[in-house]
Design a protein around this motif. Structure first.
Motif, short mmCIF file in Angstrom:
data_model
loop_
_atom_site.label_atom_id
_atom_site.label_comp_id
_atom_site.label_asym_id
_atom_site.label_seq_id
_atom_site.Cartn_x
_atom_site.Cartn_y
_atom_site.Cartn_z
N GLN A 3 0.84 -1.19 0.00
CA GLN A 3 0.00 0.00 0.00
C GLN A 3 0.88 1.25 0.00
N PHE A 4 0.33 2.30 -0.61
CA PHE A 4 1.02 3.59 -0.69
C PHE A 4 0.05 4.66 -0.20
N VAL A 5 0.49 5.44 0.75
CA VAL A 5 -0.29 6.55 1.29
C VAL A 5 0.42 7.83 0.88
N VAL A 6 -0.25 8.67 0.09
CA VAL A 6 0.38 9.88 -0.46
C VAL A 6 -0.34 11.10 0.10
N CYS A 7 0.41 11.97 0.75
CA CYS A 7 -0.16 13.21 1.31
C CYS A 7 -0.19 14.28 0.23
N GLY A 8 -1.38 14.76 -0.09
CA GLY A 8 -1.56 15.83 -1.06
C GLY A 8 -1.89 17.12 -0.35
N HIS A 9 -0.94 18.03 -0.27
CA HIS A 9 -1.08 19.22 0.55
C HIS A 9 -1.89 20.35 -0.08
N GLU A 10 -1.94 20.40 -1.40
CA GLU A 10 -2.70 21.45 -2.07
C GLU A 10 -3.86 20.86 -2.87
N ALA A 11 -4.14 19.60 -2.66
CA ALA A 11 -5.17 18.91 -3.44
C ALA A 11 -6.55 19.50 -3.19
N PRO A 12 -7.40 19.44 -4.17
CA PRO A 12 -8.76 19.94 -3.98
C PRO A 12 -9.55 19.07 -3.01
N THR A 13 -10.48 19.68 -2.30
CA THR A 13 -11.38 18.93 -1.41
C THR A 13 -12.83 19.11 -1.83
N THR A 14 -13.03 19.78 -2.96
CA THR A 14 -14.36 19.91 -3.57
C THR A 14 -14.20 19.54 -5.05
N PRO A 15 -15.29 19.16 -5.71
CA PRO A 15 -15.17 18.70 -7.09
C PRO A 15 -15.09 19.80 -8.15
N ASP A 16 -15.08 21.05 -7.74
CA ASP A 16 -15.12 22.14 -8.72
C ASP A 16 -13.73 22.57 -9.16
N PHE A 17 -12.99 21.64 -9.75
CA PHE A 17 -11.68 21.96 -10.31
C PHE A 17 -11.65 21.50 -11.77
N PRO A 18 -10.89 22.20 -12.60
CA PRO A 18 -10.86 21.85 -14.02
C PRO A 18 -9.89 20.70 -14.30
N LEU A 19 -10.29 19.80 -15.16
CA LEU A 19 -9.40 18.71 -15.57
C LEU A 19 -8.35 19.20 -16.55
N GLU A 20 -8.53 20.43 -17.07
CA GLU A 20 -7.59 20.98 -18.05
C GLU A 20 -6.37 21.61 -17.39
N ASP A 21 -6.40 21.82 -16.06
CA ASP A 21 -5.26 22.46 -15.40
C ASP A 21 -4.96 21.74 -14.08
N LEU A 22 -4.58 20.49 -14.17
CA LEU A 22 -4.31 19.70 -12.97
C LEU A 22 -3.10 20.20 -12.18
N PRO A 23 -2.03 20.68 -12.84
CA PRO A 23 -0.89 21.17 -12.05
C PRO A 23 -1.16 22.49 -11.33
N GLY A 24 -2.06 23.30 -11.85
CA GLY A 24 -2.29 24.62 -11.28
C GLY A 24 -3.57 24.72 -10.50
N ALA A 25 -4.67 24.86 -11.20
CA ALA A 25 -5.97 25.09 -10.57
C ALA A 25 -6.45 23.90 -9.74
N ALA A 26 -5.88 22.72 -9.97
CA ALA A 26 -6.29 21.54 -9.23
C ALA A 26 -5.26 21.15 -8.17
N GLY A 27 -4.38 22.06 -7.80
CA GLY A 27 -3.48 21.84 -6.67
C GLY A 27 -2.54 20.66 -6.80
N ARG A 28 -1.90 20.53 -7.95
CA ARG A 28 -0.94 19.45 -8.24
C ARG A 28 -1.60 18.07 -8.21
N LEU A 29 -2.86 18.04 -8.62
CA LEU A 29 -3.55 16.75 -8.75
C LEU A 29 -2.91 15.90 -9.85
N ASP A 30 -2.16 16.53 -10.75
CA ASP A 30 -1.43 15.77 -11.77
C ASP A 30 -0.45 14.80 -11.12
N LEU A 31 0.28 15.27 -10.12
CA LEU A 31 1.24 14.43 -9.43
C LEU A 31 0.54 13.30 -8.67
N LEU A 32 -0.54 13.62 -8.00
CA LEU A 32 -1.27 12.59 -7.26
C LEU A 32 -1.84 11.54 -8.21
#
Length: 196
Positions: A3-32
């Protein structure tokens, strides 16, 4: 089970983020999303013995289970879309009772400490200041905890210090979290780099 547990410090906690800007507007969700992909996917298949837990700002956990996951695709956007689907049903998650998102994907309303307490196995913190993994035998039922592009917070570090069985690094240089997961899989797949 690994198992891998990854801490996302800037990740969104609501669904209102764009899939077109994962590194920026989605809080580095690209990395996660890349961490999920590195944790679950093989070249032409999925690791059924692997789970990835994304801890989103210490508020929610999205768990991806390779044994039961269906319809996952190994690209950032598709994985991020699953995270968005999870956050759309966040009100259905009550304490440790998850909200079902899709086969093999669940959302929990808990943070890092509660997640670690709920998991059974050998807890290993992956950190650039840890001992070399090559000098240690692979643990039984490992749970690897790592951070996104940011350092662990003081609270996370304190929580881990009270719980971890080992603190390891996977190489001499600091690498991206998703790469660390891939290297860790190789470490486990080769029984500590002893058999290929």
């Amino acid at each position: 089970m690994r198992q891998f547990v990854v801490c996302g410090h800037e990740a969104p906690t609501t669904p209102d983020f764009p899939l077109e800007d994962l590194p920026g507007a989605a809080g580095r969700l690209d990395l996660l999303a890349r961490c999920v992909n590195a944790g679950l996917f093989l070249s032409h298949g999925i690791r059924e013995d692997s789970r990835v837990h994304l801890v989103l700002r210490d508020e929610y956990v999205v768990r991806f289970d390779g044994a039961t996951a269906r319809g996952l695709h190994p690209d950032e956007r598709s994985t991020a879309a699953r995270v968005r689907q999870a956050l759309e049903v966040r009100e259905e998650a009550i304490g440790h009772m998850p909200a079902e998102v899709a086969p093999g994907v669940e959302l929990y309303r808990m943070g890092l400490a509660e997640t670690l307490d709920a998991l059974a196995g050998t807890l290993v913190q992956l950190h650039e200041d840890g001992e070399p993994a090559a000098e240690h035998d692979p643990p039984a039922d490992p749970i690897f905890v790592l951070s996104d592009h940011s350092d662990f917070t003081d609270a996370e570090a304190e929580s881990l210090a009270d719980r971890v069985d080992a603190r390891l690094r996977v190489g001499p240089e600091a690498i991206h979290a998703d790469h660390a997961i891939a290297v860790t899989h190789n470490y486990l797949d080769t029984d500590g780099y002893t058999s290929y």
